[in-house]
Write a protein that holds these residues in place. Sequence first.
Motif, PDB file in Angstrom:
ATOM      1  N   SER A   1       0.847  -1.195   0.000  1.00  0.00           N
ATOM      2  CA  SER A   1       0.000   0.000   0.000  1.00  0.00           C
ATOM      3  C   SER A   1       0.882   1.244   0.000  1.00  0.00           C
ATOM      4  N   ASN A   2       0.283   2.400  -0.266  1.00  0.00           N
ATOM      5  CA  ASN A   2       1.078   3.626  -0.287  1.00  0.00           C
ATOM      6  C   ASN A   2       1.672   3.932   1.083  1.00  0.00           C
ATOM      7  N   CYS A   3       0.874   3.778   2.144  1.00  0.00           N
ATOM      8  CA  CYS A   3       1.427   3.982   3.496  1.00  0.00           C
ATOM      9  C   CYS A   3       2.480   2.931   3.811  1.00  0.00           C
ATOM     10  N   GLY A   4       2.257   1.701   3.352  1.00  0.00           N
ATOM     11  CA  GLY A   4       3.231   0.643   3.584  1.00  0.00           C
ATOM     12  C   GLY A   4       4.554   0.908   2.886  1.00  0.00           C
ATOM     13  N   LYS A   5       4.496   1.429   1.668  1.00  0.00           N
ATOM     14  CA  LYS A   5       5.728   1.731   0.929  1.00  0.00           C
ATOM     15  C   LYS A   5       6.534   2.813   1.635  1.00  0.00           C
ATOM     16  N   PHE A   6       5.846   3.825   2.137  1.00  0.00           N
ATOM     17  CA  PHE A   6       6.580   4.858   2.875  1.00  0.00           C
ATOM     18  C   PHE A   6       7.051   4.342   4.236  1.00  0.00           C
ATOM     19  N   ALA A   7       6.311   3.418   4.846  1.00  0.00           N
ATOM     20  CA  ALA A   7       6.791   2.814   6.097  1.00  0.00           C
ATOM     21  C   ALA A   7       8.114   2.102   5.873  1.00  0.00           C
ATOM     22  N   VAL A   8       8.228   1.375   4.763  1.00  0.00           N
ATOM     23  CA  VAL A   8       9.490   0.713   4.431  1.00  0.00           C
ATOM     24  C   VAL A   8      10.600   1.746   4.282  1.00  0.00           C
ATOM     25  N   GLN A   9      10.322   2.832   3.566  1.00  0.00           N
ATOM     26  CA  GLN A   9      11.349   3.846   3.347  1.00  0.00           C
ATOM     27  C   GLN A   9      11.771   4.515   4.658  1.00  0.00           C
ATOM     28  N   LEU A  10      10.808   4.782   5.532  1.00  0.00           N
ATOM     29  CA  LEU A  10      11.148   5.398   6.815  1.00  0.00           C
ATOM     30  C   LEU A  10      11.955   4.443   7.689  1.00  0.00           C
ATOM     31  N   ALA A  11      11.613   3.165   7.646  1.00  0.00           N
ATOM     32  CA  ALA A  11      12.389   2.181   8.404  1.00  0.00           C
ATOM     33  C   ALA A  11      13.822   2.115   7.893  1.00  0.00           C
ATOM     34  N   LYS A  12      13.982   2.163   6.581  1.00  0.00           N
ATOM     35  CA  LYS A  12      15.321   2.183   5.998  1.00  0.00           C
ATOM     36  C   LYS A  12      16.065   3.457   6.381  1.00  0.00           C
ATOM     37  N   LEU A  13      15.341   4.586   6.377  1.00  0.00           N
ATOM     38  CA  LEU A  13      15.943   5.861   6.773  1.00  0.00           C
ATOM     39  C   LEU A  13      16.510   5.785   8.187  1.00  0.00           C
ATOM     40  N   ALA A  14      15.827   5.013   9.048  1.00  0.00           N
ATOM     41  CA  ALA A  14      16.280   4.842  10.430  1.00  0.00           C
ATOM     42  C   ALA A  14      17.320   3.739  10.572  1.00  0.00           C
ATOM     43  N   ASN A  15      17.653   3.074   9.471  1.00  0.00           N
ATOM     44  CA  ASN A  15      18.631   1.973   9.482  1.00  0.00           C
ATOM     45  C   ASN A  15      18.193   0.796  10.343  1.00  0.00           C
ATOM     46  N   ILE A  16      16.875   0.527  10.348  1.00  0.00           N
ATOM     47  CA  ILE A  16      16.389  -0.667  11.017  1.00  0.00           C
ATOM     48  C   ILE A  16      16.946  -1.888  10.290  1.00  0.00           C
ATOM     49  N   GLY A  17      17.441  -2.847  11.063  1.00  0.00           N
ATOM     50  CA  GLY A  17      18.206  -3.941  10.475  1.00  0.00           C
ATOM     51  C   GLY A  17      17.382  -4.943   9.695  1.00  0.00           C
ATOM     52  N   THR A  18      16.183  -5.273  10.185  1.00  0.00           N
ATOM     53  CA  THR A  18      15.329  -6.263   9.513  1.00  0.00           C
ATOM     54  C   THR A  18      13.979  -5.630   9.259  1.00  0.00           C
ATOM     55  N   ILE A  19      13.667  -5.423   7.986  1.00  0.00           N
ATOM     56  CA  ILE A  19      12.422  -4.771   7.561  1.00  0.00           C
ATOM     57  C   ILE A  19      11.646  -5.777   6.719  1.00  0.00           C
ATOM     58  N   ILE A  20      10.563  -6.288   7.289  1.00  0.00           N
ATOM     59  CA  ILE A  20       9.794  -7.358   6.650  1.00  0.00           C
ATOM     60  C   ILE A  20       8.471  -6.793   6.167  1.00  0.00           C
ATOM     61  N   SER A  21       8.173  -7.003   4.901  1.00  0.00           N
ATOM     62  CA  SER A  21       6.878  -6.610   4.365  1.00  0.00           C
ATOM     63  C   SER A  21       6.062  -7.856   4.036  1.00  0.00           C
ATOM     64  N   VAL A  22       4.813  -7.868   4.476  1.00  0.00           N
ATOM     65  CA  VAL A  22       3.866  -8.872   4.005  1.00  0.00           C
ATOM     66  C   VAL A  22       3.051  -8.221   2.903  1.00  0.00           C
ATOM     67  N   GLY A  23       3.185  -8.747   1.696  1.00  0.00           N
ATOM     68  CA  GLY A  23       2.511  -8.177   0.545  1.00  0.00           C
ATOM     69  C   GLY A  23       3.380  -7.186  -0.184  1.00  0.00           C
ATOM     70  N   GLY A  24       3.034  -6.950  -1.450  1.00  0.00           N
ATOM     71  CA  GLY A  24       3.770  -6.005  -2.281  1.00  0.00           C
ATOM     72  C   GLY A  24       4.735  -6.706  -3.223  1.00  0.00           C
ATOM     73  N   PHE A  25       5.275  -5.912  -4.134  1.00  0.00           N
ATOM     74  CA  PHE A  25       6.192  -6.442  -5.146  1.00  0.00           C
ATOM     75  C   PHE A  25       7.622  -6.470  -4.609  1.00  0.00           C
ATOM     76  N   ASP A  26       8.255  -7.611  -4.735  1.00  0.00           N
ATOM     77  CA  ASP A  26       9.568  -7.850  -4.152  1.00  0.00           C
ATOM     78  C   ASP A  26      10.591  -6.813  -4.600  1.00  0.00           C
ATOM     79  N   GLU A  27      10.718  -6.622  -5.901  1.00  0.00           N
ATOM     80  CA  GLU A  27      11.754  -5.725  -6.419  1.00  0.00           C
ATOM     81  C   GLU A  27      11.522  -4.285  -5.964  1.00  0.00           C
ATOM     82  N   GLU A  28      10.261  -3.836  -6.016  1.00  0.00           N
ATOM     83  CA  GLU A  28       9.957  -2.463  -5.626  1.00  0.00           C
ATOM     84  C   GLU A  28      10.265  -2.237  -4.152  1.00  0.00           C
ATOM     85  N   LEU A  29       9.780  -3.120  -3.287  1.00  0.00           N
ATOM     86  CA  LEU A  29       9.940  -2.904  -1.850  1.00  0.00           C
ATOM     87  C   LEU A  29      11.391  -3.081  -1.400  1.00  0.00           C
ATOM     88  N   LYS A  30      12.113  -4.010  -2.020  1.00  0.00           N
ATOM     89  CA  LYS A  30      13.540  -4.119  -1.681  1.00  0.00           C
ATOM     90  C   LYS A  30      14.307  -2.895  -2.175  1.00  0.00           C
TER      91      LYS A  30
END
Length: 350
Positions: A175-204
């Motif tokens: 989802s749009n909120c989910g995609k930004f959640a992934v980006q914010l988690a990466k911005l914080a350098n969270i070590g393990t960021i797991i998404s349920v759902g979504g396209f693998d290449e895009e979210l990675k």
Amino acid sequence: MAPPATQKALVITEVGKPLELVTDWAVPQPGPDQVLLKVTVAGLNPHDGKTREWGLFAPKLPAVIANDVTGTVVALGPGVTKYQIGDRVVSQPEFRGNYAQNGLQEYAVNDISAGCKIPDSITDDEAASLPTNIIAPLVGLFATEHGLGIPAPWTEGAKSFDYKNTALLIIGGGSNCGKFAVQLAKLANIGTIISVGGFDEELKGFGATHVLDRHGGEEAVLERIRKVVADDLIYVFDAINPPETLVLGMKALSSTKKGRLARLLPTHPADKSTVLGKKAGFDVVDVYGSSQAQPNLAYPFWKRVPEYLTSGKLKPLNFVVKNGLTADNVNMVLDGYRDGARVTKTHIHL
């Protein structure tokens, strides 16, 4: 040239009925810490459909909607120095019925702390993909009371927090909120960021370390989650599920460590009765993704957004465009939300 006294606007005149175009809507005046924008883009989101159908964010009628706004500064409120006339600005309006800030009108007020100047390398449409869909996960991940309580990476608490050894489960990462959640988690350098759902290449590409198939039933998905985090998960952000289907995230939490689940759709209390064996317990918190409601978190974030965008630390999301402030353009999108259709985030060009 001074702004006119009246303007065109699309308004809800009756809950459950299509928006209507009016031509005599008053142009608002900016107060202290505000500017007036000539609106260029008004972005629509699912909550706009709920406002039309249920009156969600329309405590009084008639009401103007759309909480993703970009525009050009045409007037400054008293004492404002942050912006100059002609600056391009992205804005998140408040949700409390102050329709002067919302996007489906030719001119709208902006709270200068609830937005930022748009960098030259970013289009108005790219900037308009942010406000609603990034502030909700910002609050969900980093707010102390109404979120998971992970320290935002620019805060004092970040200096001692172990991001590298932290795991975050994002349900609805596609989802749009989910995609930004992934980006914010990466911005914080969270070590393990797991998404349920979504396209693998895009979210990675956004920073997810694991993208899990959401199909096959609850137990199958739980097994995939536990293969990554075992019984150690204490942070879950659910971007999509109403209370009836919130159980996956609750069951994924650790049975021996107290966990926390932040949810975006708190229509009624979550049913914890089927979630057994959580010896340390867990909390379910309701996220209210408003910059004005979380100023200590959101305002410092908006100050950093231009650099995040130009550096590529934040990537705008996909959108489609409809040209013209017409009732047909907007009602067609809101009908899609109402009917459960797959709707790409839509921007109305004024």
